[in-house]
Design an enzyme around this catalytic site. Structure first.
Site, PDB file in Angstrom:
ATOM      1  N   HIS A 104       0.836  -1.199   0.000  1.00  0.00           N
ATOM      2  CA  HIS A 104       0.000   0.000   0.000  1.00  0.00           C
ATOM      3  C   HIS A 104       0.870   1.249   0.000  1.00  0.00           C
ATOM      4  O   HIS A 104       1.866   1.311   0.726  1.00  0.00           O
ATOM      5  CB  HIS A 104      -0.916   0.038   1.227  1.00  0.00           C
ATOM      6  N   LYS A 145      -1.435  -8.021  -4.336  1.00  0.00           N
ATOM      7  CA  LYS A 145      -2.280  -6.830  -4.210  1.00  0.00           C
ATOM      8  C   LYS A 145      -1.440  -5.561  -4.092  1.00  0.00           C
ATOM      9  O   LYS A 145      -0.594  -5.444  -3.202  1.00  0.00           O
ATOM     10  CB  LYS A 145      -3.182  -6.952  -2.984  1.00  0.00           C
TER      11      LYS A 145
END
Length: 253
Positions: free
Chosen positions: A141, A168
């Protein structure tokens, strides 16, 4: 290896909804809303960085009770650290111990492991997940900006080498071009790696990546029932309808 019942990569992008709360009592309303929208929710993300100390101390009992409450909806276990946009302040040793306990519990189908944790933590957690047949979501992230295309591709490649099942990447856009860069990286990574890919451009500017990411190769997307867990999340009702519009036309053509 992912449990086939998750159906990742089949049909529309799978919708993940986050549970945010200190204990089962605080989560009861969200669980009720999830069950009422069951046809829209494929996976529940359990955000352990919101848990009270008491819930964390009694994690095994909590997970057993939650599994019964969710009536079969698969659970993704996540402890998001502050450095990755969450509330968690665990040390690396505490992080390892908590995820180890979650991975070994039969309620957990998927576990989120932050790729920026130290190698001496990440690899053993991935190996343990393999032995327990728990799928691994390796996550990165960036809440400050969107890295350039080559850097995003390097992140996906590193995740592939580390051995995640679902890779991700979630980043913050400053311009529409940043959203395009993220989607291009998702598309290219999907062609180059064997694992499943997730790419999210956050905030209002990046909403298109949440509803049309599947067209580019993103296998899951994150929606909200009540409180959003990240900037730009849509309510699951809206998200489901948008996915059908974008991905439905893709599958029909």
């Amino acid at each position: 290896m992912l449990n086939p019942k998750l159906n990742i990569g089949e049909g529309h992008s799978k919708i993940v909804v986050s549970l945010l709360g200190e204990n089962l009592e605080k989560l009861s309303r969200q669980i009720k809303d999830i069950l009422s929208s069951h046809r829209y929710v494929d996976i529940v993300e359990l955000r352990a960085d919101y848990f009270s100390d008491e819930t964390l101390a009694n994690l095994e009992q909590f997970l057993t009770a939650l599994q019964e409450e969710l009536n079969g909806i698969p659970i993704l276990f996540t402890y998001r650290t502050k450095g990755q946009g969450g509330h968690g302040d665990y040390s690396s040793d505490e992080y390892f111990e908590l995820l180890q306990r979650a991975i070994q519990h039969p309620a957990i189908e998927l576990v989120d492991i932050e790729m920026l944790m130290y190698d001496d933590i990440v690899k053993p957690l991935i190996d343990l997940s393999r032995s327990e047949a728990v799928g691994v979501v390796l996550s990165y992230h960036n809440f400050e900006y969107t890295p350039k295309f080559k850097e995003l591709m390097a992140i996906y490649t590193s995740m592939q080498e580390m051995g995640g099942d679902i890779l991700k990447v979630a980043v913050m856009p400053e311009t529409g071009h940043d959203v395009l860069v993220l989607l291009q990286a998702v598309f290219e990574a999907k062609q180059q790696v064997s694992q499943y890919i997730v790419g999210i451009s956050m905030s209002e500017l990046g909403k298109i990546s949440r509803i049309a990411g599947g067209v580019f190769g993103s296998c899951i997307t994150f929606g909200a029932i009540t409180e959003s867990a990240a900037p730009g999340q849509l309510h699951v009702d809206i998200l489901k309808n948008q996915l059908e519009m974008y991905e439905g036309s893709q599958h029909e053509s």
